[in-house]
Design a protein around this motif. Sequence first.
Motif, PDB file in Angstrom:
ATOM      1  N   SER A   1       0.821  -1.207   0.000  1.00 55.76           N
ATOM      2  CA  SER A   1       0.000   0.000   0.000  1.00 55.76           C
ATOM      3  C   SER A   1       0.856   1.259   0.000  1.00 55.76           C
ATOM      4  O   SER A   1       2.039   1.247   0.367  1.00 55.76           O
ATOM      5  N   ALA A   2       0.234   2.371  -0.402  1.00 61.28           N
ATOM      6  CA  ALA A   2       0.929   3.658  -0.365  1.00 61.28           C
ATOM      7  C   ALA A   2       1.395   3.987   1.055  1.00 61.28           C
ATOM      8  O   ALA A   2       2.499   4.489   1.261  1.00 61.28           O
ATOM      9  N   GLY A   3       0.560   3.684   2.044  1.00 64.20           N
ATOM     10  CA  GLY A   3       0.927   3.949   3.425  1.00 64.20           C
ATOM     11  C   GLY A   3       2.152   3.176   3.862  1.00 64.20           C
ATOM     12  O   GLY A   3       3.033   3.694   4.549  1.00 64.20           O
ATOM     13  N   LEU A   4       2.223   1.913   3.469  1.00 63.89           N
ATOM     14  CA  LEU A   4       3.381   1.085   3.812  1.00 63.89           C
ATOM     15  C   LEU A   4       4.643   1.623   3.158  1.00 63.89           C
ATOM     16  O   LEU A   4       5.704   1.706   3.788  1.00 63.89           O
ATOM     17  N   ILE A   5       4.532   2.034   1.904  1.00 62.08           N
ATOM     18  CA  ILE A   5       5.707   2.563   1.204  1.00 62.08           C
ATOM     19  C   ILE A   5       6.177   3.848   1.860  1.00 62.08           C
ATOM     20  O   ILE A   5       7.386   4.073   2.033  1.00 62.08           O
ATOM     21  N   GLU A   6       5.239   4.694   2.264  1.00 61.55           N
ATOM     22  CA  GLU A   6       5.616   5.924   2.971  1.00 61.55           C
ATOM     23  C   GLU A   6       6.345   5.609   4.272  1.00 61.55           C
ATOM     24  O   GLU A   6       7.291   6.305   4.651  1.00 61.55           O
ATOM     25  N   LYS A   7       5.923   4.568   4.957  1.00 61.12           N
ATOM     26  CA  LYS A   7       6.571   4.199   6.216  1.00 61.12           C
ATOM     27  C   LYS A   7       7.981   3.671   5.999  1.00 61.12           C
ATOM     28  O   LYS A   7       8.906   4.002   6.749  1.00 61.12           O
ATOM     29  N   THR A   8       8.163   2.832   4.995  1.00 61.92           N
ATOM     30  CA  THR A   8       9.435   2.121   4.857  1.00 61.92           C
ATOM     31  C   THR A   8      10.460   2.828   3.992  1.00 61.92           C
ATOM     32  O   THR A   8      11.641   2.482   4.041  1.00 61.92           O
ATOM     33  N   VAL A   9      10.041   3.818   3.195  1.00 68.39           N
ATOM     34  CA  VAL A   9      11.023   4.544   2.396  1.00 68.39           C
ATOM     35  C   VAL A   9      11.859   5.468   3.279  1.00 68.39           C
ATOM     36  O   VAL A   9      12.959   5.867   2.913  1.00 68.39           O
ATOM     37  N   ASP A  10      11.349   5.774   4.458  1.00 68.80           N
ATOM     38  CA  ASP A  10      11.985   6.701   5.398  1.00 68.80           C
ATOM     39  C   ASP A  10      12.485   5.898   6.597  1.00 68.80           C
ATOM     40  O   ASP A  10      11.692   5.394   7.394  1.00 68.80           O
ATOM     41  N   LYS A  11      13.803   5.778   6.723  1.00 72.33           N
ATOM     42  CA  LYS A  11      14.374   4.970   7.805  1.00 72.33           C
ATOM     43  C   LYS A  11      13.949   5.486   9.187  1.00 72.33           C
ATOM     44  O   LYS A  11      13.718   4.697  10.107  1.00 72.33           O
ATOM     45  N   PHE A  12      13.854   6.805   9.334  1.00 76.05           N
ATOM     46  CA  PHE A  12      13.424   7.356  10.616  1.00 76.05           C
ATOM     47  C   PHE A  12      12.010   6.906  10.958  1.00 76.05           C
ATOM     48  O   PHE A  12      11.737   6.460  12.081  1.00 76.05           O
TER      49      PHE A  12
END
Length: 298
Positions: free
Chosen positions: A100-111
């Motif tokens: 999902s878009a939400g998952l990608i937003e979470k994991t693209v950013d290491k912080f």
Amino acid sequence: MKKKPRIGILGTAKGSHVQALAISLQGLGAEVILVDPKRMTSYLPEPRTVRCERDGSSETMGDLDALVVRSLPGGSLEQVIYRVNVLHRLENLGLKVINSAGLIEKTVDKFYTSALLAEAGLPVPRTVVTERFDEAMEAVRKLGTVVVKPVFGSLGKGMICIDDLDIAHRVFRALELGRYIYYVQEFLPSGNEDFRLFVVGDQVVSAMRRRGLNWKTNIACGSTAEKYRPEPAIAQLAIRTAKILHADYVGVDILVSGGMPYIIEANGIPGWAGLQSVTEVNLADVLAKYVLREIKTI
């Protein structure tokens, strides 16, 4: 006659993982539509009209049965945000997007990834993230030897290990000129090895041990892959990571230091070439079957 499920893959035909997944989906009776992430056009207020150009024609993406994200290339801030927001819109239209878009937003950013896992009580290395030079220097003083990572990055590129304040000063001043964020993480000695676990749904379907020539264990940095059967505690950490992030599938990197496991990273668009070389499981087939089960065609 039963209608073929129509599965989009966001990526290009040059990608080896795209090719492998397309073959697996086609072998299971699906029609595969390749979607170039740079060629998506949205129309408003028309319903369901996000179109992608392909082979001289165009495809209405809202008419797909599912979309598997295999590439979300970098670009300007506007380009990246638009591409992610197209995925959000498609989900709002009822399309199953994996991941999902939400998952990608979470994991693209290491912080963001590390913060979510830490707040859920999972073990992550001590980390300081700041825009301030003085706070970054203080982090080195407190943590000792540290790994400095780009917040956005993969394959081990741009990561450096620092154990000297003068070197830290030079590196952080250089980062300051580029207006980068300081992502400073304590260095955890692990014998130059760690583990990549590949989670699909709620199962670890395969795993490997990565042995590096130095502290960097990424396959892209020259590490070797070995078959690995994860201990139950390690496997459960990976599964809990997937659940916390709401991932359909994810690559979870875990290292053991001082007898304790730590989650180093979670990749929402994980590659599996290295892992495939040491496992009998066809990982593209596993993912393809998961996609079709999610849309209830098998």
